[in-house]
Write a protein that holds these residues in place. Structure first.
Motif, mmCIF file in Angstrom:
data_model
loop_
_atom_site.group_PDB
_atom_site.id
_atom_site.type_symbol
_atom_site.label_atom_id
_atom_site.label_comp_id
_atom_site.label_asym_id
_atom_site.label_seq_id
_atom_site.Cartn_x
_atom_site.Cartn_y
_atom_site.Cartn_z
ATOM 1 N N LEU A 74 0.811 -1.218 0.000
ATOM 2 C CA LEU A 74 0.000 0.000 0.000
ATOM 3 C C LEU A 74 0.845 1.269 0.000
ATOM 4 C CD1 LEU A 74 -2.955 -0.613 2.474
ATOM 5 C CD2 LEU A 74 -3.043 -0.294 -0.006
ATOM 6 N N ASP A 75 1.974 1.189 0.715
ATOM 7 C CA ASP A 75 2.807 2.381 0.814
ATOM 8 C C ASP A 75 3.368 2.815 -0.531
ATOM 9 O OD1 ASP A 75 2.160 2.327 3.400
ATOM 10 O OD2 ASP A 75 4.158 1.821 4.184
ATOM 11 N N LEU A 117 -1.913 8.688 -4.844
ATOM 12 C CA LEU A 117 -3.129 9.445 -4.587
ATOM 13 C C LEU A 117 -3.835 9.685 -5.915
ATOM 14 C CD1 LEU A 117 -1.987 12.032 -1.914
ATOM 15 C CD2 LEU A 117 -3.457 10.027 -1.614
ATOM 16 N N GLY A 134 -3.059 -1.150 7.627
ATOM 17 C CA GLY A 134 -3.455 -0.106 6.690
ATOM 18 C C GLY A 134 -2.279 0.712 6.218
ATOM 19 N N TYR A 135 -2.602 1.860 5.633
ATOM 20 C CA TYR A 135 -1.601 2.755 5.074
ATOM 21 C C TYR A 135 -0.693 3.270 6.173
ATOM 22 C CZ TYR A 135 0.017 6.452 1.929
ATOM 23 O OH TYR A 135 0.766 7.268 1.143
ATOM 24 N N HIS A 136 0.588 3.330 5.924
ATOM 25 C CA HIS A 136 1.578 3.800 6.887
ATOM 26 C C HIS A 136 1.456 3.101 8.227
ATOM 27 C CE1 HIS A 136 3.342 6.554 4.227
ATOM 28 N NE2 HIS A 136 2.352 7.436 4.203
ATOM 29 N N GLN A 159 -10.831 2.124 0.861
ATOM 30 C CA GLN A 159 -9.929 3.205 1.275
ATOM 31 C C GLN A 159 -10.114 3.510 2.760
ATOM 32 O OE1 GLN A 159 -11.084 6.037 -1.675
ATOM 33 N NE2 GLN A 159 -9.330 5.583 -3.001
ATOM 34 N N TYR A 186 -8.483 0.673 4.786
ATOM 35 C CA TYR A 186 -7.021 0.755 4.828
ATOM 36 C C TYR A 186 -6.534 2.095 5.382
ATOM 37 C CZ TYR A 186 -6.464 -3.564 2.156
ATOM 38 O OH TYR A 186 -6.465 -4.857 1.746
ATOM 39 N N ALA A 243 -6.705 4.910 4.057
ATOM 40 C CA ALA A 243 -5.947 5.539 2.979
ATOM 41 C C ALA A 243 -6.896 6.285 2.052
ATOM 42 C CB ALA A 243 -5.166 4.491 2.202
ATOM 43 N N LEU A 271 -6.379 6.955 -1.858
ATOM 44 C CA LEU A 271 -5.234 6.181 -2.358
ATOM 45 C C LEU A 271 -5.705 5.049 -3.283
ATOM 46 C CD1 LEU A 271 -2.041 6.091 -1.577
ATOM 47 C CD2 LEU A 271 -2.684 3.887 -0.592
ATOM 48 N N THR A 314 -3.893 1.720 -5.775
ATOM 49 C CA THR A 314 -2.625 1.072 -6.121
ATOM 50 C C THR A 314 -2.457 0.937 -7.628
ATOM 51 O OG1 THR A 314 -3.698 -1.055 -5.775
ATOM 52 C CG2 THR A 314 -2.349 -0.199 -3.978
#
Ligand SMILES: Nc1ncnc2c1ncn2[C@@H]1O[C@H](COP(=O)(O)OP(=O)(O)OP(=O)(O)O)[C@@H](O)[C@H]1O
Ligand SMILES: [Mg+2]
Lengths: 239, 405
Positions: free
Chosen positions: B70-71, B75, B170-172, B206, B209, B211, B214, B216
């Motif tokens: 995910l990272d 965007l 999730g994200y970050h 989204q 996660y 995010a 975001l 992918t």
């Protein structure tokens, strides 16, 4: 008298590298305008070869063939074709005509190749067919004509190009006696009326007798050159 | 004058002319049919393969493909999306967010791949809606609902309307967890996908996660596979270094390899076909020259220039070749269109495999005009080159030899 053919010391050797055959050997032949000459001799004596050399279909290994003042042995292949078109009329033993064209179109073709004007072609074709006595067969295809009729049309075609002379290699070989006589009648008439020069080869005694001059070849050399009677006595002609 | 003679010559041996014309006629039809089937089958195969899941083209953040986390997502960029959508031949652009999660129901837990999708755009590319075997597809708001692949659902013995729990990172590094209502099941032919996919609306994913905005990947649909290379290079230009643009050939290298090999063997078959055509045409020309050798010799003897004779033969052959090619071309058009409308159906085991993957078991024909033009021109070219044979023969002929019996 005007000289039409002057073949000087011509020689033709087939297969010079392997099994050399001297088909024509140091022949001198001189033809004047209006001659009616038969070329005779046993099979393999070189008649066809000599006629091919005179007609510019083949080149001699030695000597010159001068027709109407031009040494044709020096002409390029293309020039030679053009020379034949304008100076020599050909009648072959058979299959002279293009099967898909009518009798008339076969005769017209040669004049079209010479770029004769259409109007003139029409007039000439009509008179030629009258001369050979086949006015009623003008629009018929060769396949529907007898062998004799086909040969007469071949003569008309040869004449159509207004050549210096007409050369015929065994023109009657495939014809019955009556048709052969008939063809010779026409040739003799054209010779007389138009002063057209003819040289033809033959094995046929009856045809030989109609010639005014007979040249006999034996083994590629001229054996006799005289009137038909003496030839007859000289050597037995095989048919 | 020779034009008339040529015309008459064409009729002199009707059988031969019709054999030559027919040889060319069938050659054109066969080569067009063969290559339109070849193109159709491969196009269809590619379409099937890419519309399965991958799409014709994918766009990711630079580096995502090699390290799919995910990272490495990107965007959403409306301006960029609009530009991509505006490109010719692009039929759909589906944003996706993909990552792994643990799913649990009652006392069972299993890994799965959670894919957030835009329901309409996704459907344009993969036809996901058609794969629904129970329940419904997402409607436009979707909400907190998910669609499971059949295999996954079976593992858990789930029913539509059951609730499933998901947990993931999730994200970050944020913790992701949620419970979702099961809306329906989809079936995929390949076990790999059938056992692990779980779809949810993009927004929902989204949120899950953590995010927002975001994605992918962007998955693109294409009108024609033929335009793949040019579209990819266009997109690369637009995308610069920020994004990586990958065609299905890079996404599915095995499939690409397989197609290349199959195409190779098809070209060999076409080559053999051309060879047969050559022999067919050449045979009749050879026959014709044997038959007319004496006549050609005689015509040269009486004073017909070889150039004129060559023109005569050329006119005849070109006429035959053109008539054969044009009629062949004209007849192949309805034939190929017929094959397109009524494609050849595959039977037996192959058909079963096709069906399992939700592919229609058919060999469709391609009606790409370039096939007609290319194949028509190839056969015409072969015919014209072979037409030189009579011309060469004429120029080489020696009247004395030709008239010898
Ligand atoms: N193309 C050739 N190659 C080799 N030898 C040849 C060729 N043409 C002819 N000959 C030979 O040349 C000689 C003369 O042949 P030619 O055809 O001129 O005789 P001919 O008198 O016309 O015979 P016929 O009366 O049988 O027609 C013969 O020995 C023949 O075998
Ligand atoms: Mg002879």
């Amino acid at each position: 008298m005007k000289t039409v053919i002057d073949a000087h010391n011509i020689k033709k050797i087939y297969n010079p590298e392997t099994v050399p055959v001297v088909a024509v050997n140091n022949v001198h032949l001189h033809l004047e305008r209006g001659e009616f000459t038969a070329l005779v001799g046993p099979s393999g004596s070189g008649k066809t070869t000599l006629l091919n050399l005179i007609g510019g279909l083949d080149k001699p290994d030695n000597g010159s063939v001068i027709i109407n003042g031009v040494d044709i042995t020096r002409l390029s292949a293309n020039k030679l074709i053009d020379f034949r078109l304008h100076n020599i009329g050909f009648v072959f033993q058979s299959f002279n005509l293009i099967p898909v064209l009518s009798a008339r179109e076969n005769v017209e073709l040669i004049m079209q190749l010479q770029h004769v004007k259409k109007a003139e072609i029409n007039v000439r074709v009509t008179s030629l067919f009258r001369q050979i006595g086949l006015e009623d067969k003008m629009d018929v295809r060769p396949a529907q004509l007898s062998g004799g009729q086909q040969q007469r049309i071949a003569v008309a075609r040869a004449l159509a190009s207004r050549p210096q002379f007409i050369l015929a290699d065994e023109p009657t070989a495939n014809l019955d006696t009556k048709s052969a006589d008939n063809l010779l009648d026409i040739m003799a008439k054209l010779n007389k009326e138009e002063n057209m020069t003819f040289i033809f080869s033959t094995h046929d005694q009856r045809v030989i007798e109609r010639a005014r001059r007979v040249v006999t070849l034996v083994d590629g050399q001229i054996h006799t050159d005289s009137s038909p009677v003496s030839v007859h006595a000289d050597y037995p002609v095989t048919a | 004058m020779w034009f008339r003679l040529a015309w008459k010559n064409l009729w002199r041996n009707k059988h031969r002319t019709s054999i030559t014309t027919a040889a060319i006629f069938f050659a054109v039809i066969l080569s067009i049919a063969a290559s339109s089937l070849q193109d159709g089958v491969f196009d269809n195969f590619i379409k099937n393969m890419v519309s399965y899941y991958t799409g014709y083209i994918q766009i990711h953040q630079q580096g995502y493909w090699d390290h799919q986390v995910l990272d490495n997502g990107m965007l959403r960029n409306e301006q960029y999306e609009t530009r991509i959508r505006g490109q010719k031949n692009i039929t759909a652009m589906a944003p996706r967010i993909e990552s792994y999660a643990l799913a649990s129901f009652k006392d069972l837990t299993k890994g799965c791949m959670v894919v957030g999708i835009h329901p309409e755009e996704e459907n344009k590319i993969t036809g996901l809606q058609k794969k629904v075997i129970a329940g419904d597809y997402f409607d436009h708001n979707g909400g907190n609902t998910v669609i499971l692949s059949e295999g996954l659902a079976e593992r858990f013995s789930l029913q539509v309307k059951d609730t499933i729990y998901l947990i993931s990172q999730g994200y970050h590094g944020a913790l992701a967890a949620g419970k979702y209502l099961i809306r329906g099941f989809v079936s995929f032919g390949s076990p790999e996908l059938n056992d692990q996919l779980l779809f949810m609306p993009l927004k929902t994913a989204q949120e899950f996660y953590a995010a927002p905005d975001l994605v992918t990947s962007y998955v693109l649909g294409l009108k024609f596979d033929k335009t793949l290379e040019s579209t990819v290079s266009n997109l690369r230009q637009i995308s610069g270094d920020t994004y990586e643009v990958m065609s299905w050939k890079e996404l599915l290298p095995d499939v690409d390899q397989h197609i290349k090999m199959d195409k190779g063997s098809m070209y060999i078959i076409l080559g053999i076909l051309y060879l047969l055509i050559c022999f067919g045409i050449f045979g009749t020309m050879l026959m014709m020259m044997v038959e007319r050798r004496y006549e050609v010799g005689m015509l040269v003897a009486i004073g017909m220039k070889k150039g004129i004779l060559a023109m005569l033969f050329l006119t005849e052959s070109i006429f035959t070749v053109i008539i054969g090619s044009v009629t062949g071309l004209l007849c192949s058009i309805p034939l190929v269109y017929y094959l397109k409308e009524h494609p050849i159906r595959i039977g037996g085991e192959m058909a079963e495999t096709y069906k399992r993957f939700n592919f229609e078991p058919v060999f469709p024909a391609s009606t790409d005009p370039s096939i007609f033009i290319t194949q028509g021109l190839i056969v015409l070219g072969i015919g014209l080159v072979l037409s030189l044979y009579p011309v060469i023969t004429v120029f080489k002929i020696d009247p004395v030899k030709a008239m010898k019996k």
